[in-house]
Design a protein around this motif. Structure first.
Motif, PDB file in Angstrom:
ATOM      1  N   UNK A  52       0.811  -1.218   0.000  1.00 40.59           N
ATOM      2  CA  UNK A  52       0.000   0.000   0.000  1.00 40.59           C
ATOM      3  C   UNK A  52       0.846   1.271   0.000  1.00 40.59           C
ATOM      4  N   UNK A  53       2.021   1.229   0.648  1.00 37.83           N
ATOM      5  CA  UNK A  53       2.785   2.453   0.870  1.00 37.83           C
ATOM      6  C   UNK A  53       4.069   2.565   0.039  1.00 37.83           C
ATOM      7  N   UNK A  54       4.422   1.513  -0.680  1.00 40.73           N
ATOM      8  CA  UNK A  54       5.669   1.549  -1.446  1.00 40.73           C
ATOM      9  C   UNK A  54       5.440   1.071  -2.871  1.00 40.73           C
ATOM     10  N   UNK A  55       6.133   1.697  -3.817  1.00 42.63           N
ATOM     11  CA  UNK A  55       6.010   1.318  -5.223  1.00 42.63           C
ATOM     12  C   UNK A  55       7.192   0.461  -5.691  1.00 42.63           C
ATOM     13  N   UNK A  56       8.113   0.131  -4.760  1.00 43.15           N
ATOM     14  CA  UNK A  56       9.309  -0.613  -5.155  1.00 43.15           C
ATOM     15  C   UNK A  56       9.502  -1.867  -4.309  1.00 43.15           C
ATOM     16  N   UNK A  57       8.442  -2.604  -4.081  1.00 38.93           N
ATOM     17  CA  UNK A  57       8.541  -3.819  -3.284  1.00 38.93           C
ATOM     18  C   UNK A  57       9.303  -4.888  -4.074  1.00 38.93           C
ATOM     19  N   UNK A  58      10.301  -5.485  -3.409  1.00 36.40           N
ATOM     20  CA  UNK A  58      11.155  -6.482  -4.054  1.00 36.40           C
ATOM     21  C   UNK A  58      11.050  -7.804  -3.291  1.00 36.40           C
ATOM     22  N   UNK A  59      10.983  -8.916  -4.001  1.00 30.97           N
ATOM     23  CA  UNK A  59      10.893 -10.235  -3.376  1.00 30.97           C
ATOM     24  C   UNK A  59      12.068 -11.092  -3.851  1.00 30.97           C
ATOM     25  N   UNK A  60      12.865 -11.575  -2.886  1.00 28.48           N
ATOM     26  CA  UNK A  60      14.056 -12.365  -3.208  1.00 28.48           C
ATOM     27  C   UNK A  60      14.205 -13.520  -2.232  1.00 28.48           C
ATOM     28  N   UNK A  61      14.661 -14.660  -2.726  1.00 26.55           N
ATOM     29  CA  UNK A  61      15.023 -15.759  -1.829  1.00 26.55           C
ATOM     30  C   UNK A  61      16.159 -15.290  -0.946  1.00 26.55           C
ATOM     31  N   UNK A  62      15.958 -15.363   0.365  1.00 22.78           N
ATOM     32  CA  UNK A  62      16.975 -14.798   1.235  1.00 22.78           C
ATOM     33  C   UNK A  62      17.098 -15.499   2.564  1.00 22.78           C
ATOM     34  N   UNK A  63      17.286 -14.670   3.594  1.00 20.60           N
ATOM     35  CA  UNK A  63      17.832 -15.121   4.850  1.00 20.60           C
ATOM     36  C   UNK A  63      19.308 -14.794   4.805  1.00 20.60           C
ATOM     37  N   UNK A  64      19.885 -14.473   5.933  1.00 16.05           N
ATOM     38  CA  UNK A  64      21.280 -14.023   5.987  1.00 16.05           C
ATOM     39  C   UNK A  64      22.234 -15.001   5.315  1.00 16.05           C
ATOM     40  N   UNK A  65      22.146 -16.277   5.693  1.00 15.95           N
ATOM     41  CA  UNK A  65      23.059 -17.269   5.128  1.00 15.95           C
ATOM     42  C   UNK A  65      22.859 -17.459   3.636  1.00 15.95           C
ATOM     43  N   UNK A  66      21.601 -17.459   3.199  1.00 16.75           N
ATOM     44  CA  UNK A  66      21.317 -17.617   1.771  1.00 16.75           C
ATOM     45  C   UNK A  66      21.877 -16.453   0.975  1.00 16.75           C
ATOM     46  N   UNK A  67      21.805 -15.232   1.529  1.00 17.15           N
ATOM     47  CA  UNK A  67      22.376 -14.073   0.838  1.00 17.15           C
ATOM     48  C   UNK A  67      23.880 -14.225   0.658  1.00 17.15           C
ATOM     49  N   UNK A  68      24.552 -14.726   1.685  1.00 17.31           N
ATOM     50  CA  UNK A  68      26.001 -14.931   1.598  1.00 17.31           C
ATOM     51  C   UNK A  68      26.336 -15.982   0.544  1.00 17.31           C
ATOM     52  N   UNK A  69      25.614 -17.084   0.557  1.00 20.94           N
ATOM     53  CA  UNK A  69      25.864 -18.145  -0.416  1.00 20.94           C
ATOM     54  C   UNK A  69      25.608 -17.644  -1.830  1.00 20.94           C
ATOM     55  N   UNK A  70      24.554 -16.860  -2.017  1.00 16.59           N
ATOM     56  CA  UNK A  70      24.284 -16.268  -3.329  1.00 16.59           C
ATOM     57  C   UNK A  70      25.473 -15.412  -3.773  1.00 16.59           C
ATOM     58  N   UNK A  71      25.990 -14.580  -2.871  1.00 15.38           N
ATOM     59  CA  UNK A  71      27.119 -13.718  -3.211  1.00 15.38           C
ATOM     60  C   UNK A  71      28.357 -14.513  -3.594  1.00 15.38           C
ATOM     61  N   UNK A  72      28.606 -15.598  -2.881  1.00  6.92           N
ATOM     62  CA  UNK A  72      29.761 -16.450  -3.194  1.00  6.92           C
ATOM     63  C   UNK A  72      29.584 -17.092  -4.567  1.00  6.92           C
ATOM     64  N   UNK A  73      28.360 -17.536  -4.862  1.00  8.53           N
ATOM     65  CA  UNK A  73      28.089 -18.131  -6.181  1.00  8.53           C
ATOM     66  C   UNK A  73      28.364 -17.128  -7.294  1.00  8.53           C
ATOM     67  N   UNK A  74      27.976 -15.863  -7.069  1.00  6.85           N
ATOM     68  CA  UNK A  74      28.178 -14.844  -8.085  1.00  6.85           C
ATOM     69  C   UNK A  74      29.647 -14.460  -8.238  1.00  6.85           C
ATOM     70  N   UNK A 157      32.015 -25.067   5.659  1.00  8.00           N
ATOM     71  CA  UNK A 157      30.639 -25.130   6.137  1.00  8.00           C
ATOM     72  C   UNK A 157      30.332 -23.796   6.803  1.00  8.00           C
ATOM     73  N   UNK A 158      29.296 -23.101   6.331  1.00  8.47           N
ATOM     74  CA  UNK A 158      28.964 -21.754   6.820  1.00  8.47           C
ATOM     75  C   UNK A 158      27.633 -21.797   7.552  1.00  8.47           C
ATOM     76  N   UNK A 159      27.630 -21.426   8.826  1.00  9.05           N
ATOM     77  CA  UNK A 159      26.456 -21.515   9.680  1.00  9.05           C
ATOM     78  C   UNK A 159      25.903 -20.128   9.991  1.00  9.05           C
ATOM     79  N   UNK A 160      24.596 -19.993   9.895  1.00 10.09           N
ATOM     80  CA  UNK A 160      23.914 -18.719  10.175  1.00 10.09           C
ATOM     81  C   UNK A 160      23.385 -18.705  11.600  1.00 10.09           C
TER      82      UNK A 160
END
Length: 336
Positions: A52-74, A157-160
């Motif tokens: 209702x209040x934002x025009x730039x809502x973004x949806x991404x598979x995440x969680x702290x650990x998942x974000x790190x793993x994504x970055x390493x993959x990239x 092995x990376x633990x969140x």
């Protein structure tokens, strides 16, 4: 030979990110800069408020650990992730998003249980992020989700730390760490949140002392872990037990301590601070990638700073452009 460079274990959370004005926080009772656990009803209400209040809502598979793993993959390394999603549309989108990024994600979804977890992240104009998280199906993560052969195949092995809110997850972490140690692999842990450390201080300290080789934390988290007033004092405690520590200090950069010395790593300028979501996650991605590529800790820390500097220059917790290209271009520079 390791088939996987980094295997992450953590919450499987769909991140829902929206830029909002400061009064949105007041209207919805959100504590600025904190991570607050919420129930499903509040998650749905906040999600509707975002729409209702934002025009730039973004949806991404995440969680702290998942974000790190994504970055390493990239950054070009081989990765895998273990986290629990529900057997629902959001869980399917989470799985597809991770796989599309090149991450091996095959955890069996939870059937007839809570919905897939999601984190509603409100980003105010100053770049601060305020997180309200419904943990949902991610709380069902347990030892049965840890696959021995997969852990053995991972160099790191990376633990969140966030996952420590559930006892079955703690047991899974110990199981995975013991498998990794028996295989001669490296175990890394991120403390994730100072409030999380306060809730589980004794368990974290036991895990660090007996099962962890590399510890990631920010200043507040490391001070809380050892209940001291100085980062140097906390690092001294970690040095006594022979641990590598990577401590982020916001605009002051970071300090990395190995068995010989402390390296003071500068932060990287971003032309514009847009969103601090994922800065610590991408710092960890850069450091671990640098370590695996054979860099010394000073250079690995610099790569971590570069990754963090890139991610705060735009909305969202993931890199938007090639960090390799940024490093070669010289467009981003150290502070000071």
């Amino acid at each position: 030979m390791h088939k996987i460079d980094v295997l992450g274990l953590g919450n499987a959370i769909m991140d829902v990110i929206a830029p909002v004005a400061d009064d949105f926080l007041d209207d919805h009772g959100i504590t600025k800069g904190a991570m607050t656990l919420i129930d499903e009803a509040r998650a749905l209400k906040l999600h509707a408020g975002f729409e209702d209040r934002s025009k730039q809502v973004m949806e991404l598979a995440g969680g702290s650990g998942a974000n790190t793993i994504y970055g390493i993959a990239k950054l070009g390394l081989s990765t895998a992730y273990v986290g629990k999603v529900g057997d629902d549309d959001v869980g399917q989108r989470f799985t597809k998003d991770m796989r599309d990024a090149g991450v091996d994600f095959n955890t069996r979804p939870l059937v007839n249980g809570p919905a897939t977890a999601r984190s509603l992240i409100a980003v105010t104009p100053d770049g601060e992020r305020s997180m309200n998280t419904y943990l949902g199906a991610s709380t069902a993560f347990a030892k049965r989700d840890v696959v021995k052969a997969q852990v053995e195949a991972a160099k790191v092995l990376y633990l969140e730390g966030y996952l420590f809110d559930e006892s079955p997850a703690k047991a899974a972490y110990v199981k995975a760490s013991e498998i990794a140690q028996a295989a001669g692999n490296v175990v890394a842990l991120t403390l994730s949140d100072a409030f999380c450390v306060e809730r589980h201080r004794d368990s974290f300290r036991h895990l660090v002392e007996h099962h962890v080789d590399i510890l990631f934390a920010n200043e507040a988290e490391i001070l809380s872990l050892y209940q001291v007033d100085s980062v140097d004092t906390a690092l001294d405690e970690l040095a006594k037990i022979g641990k590598i520590a990577c401590v982020t200090r916001s605009a002051k950069g970071s300090v990395i301590q190995d068995e010989k010395r402390r390296y003071f790593v500068p932060a990287i300028w971003a032309d514009k601070l847009v969103d601090t979501t994922g800065a610590g996650d991408q710092y960890a991605a850069g450091v671990l990638a640098g370590y695996i590529m054979g860099m010394d800790w000073a250079d690995a820390g610099y790569l971590g700073s570069l990754c963090a500097g890139e991610v705060i220059s735009h909305y969202g917790p993931r890199p938007a452009v090639s960090v390799h290209d940024l490093a070669l271009s010289g467009e981003m520079r150290p502070r000071g």
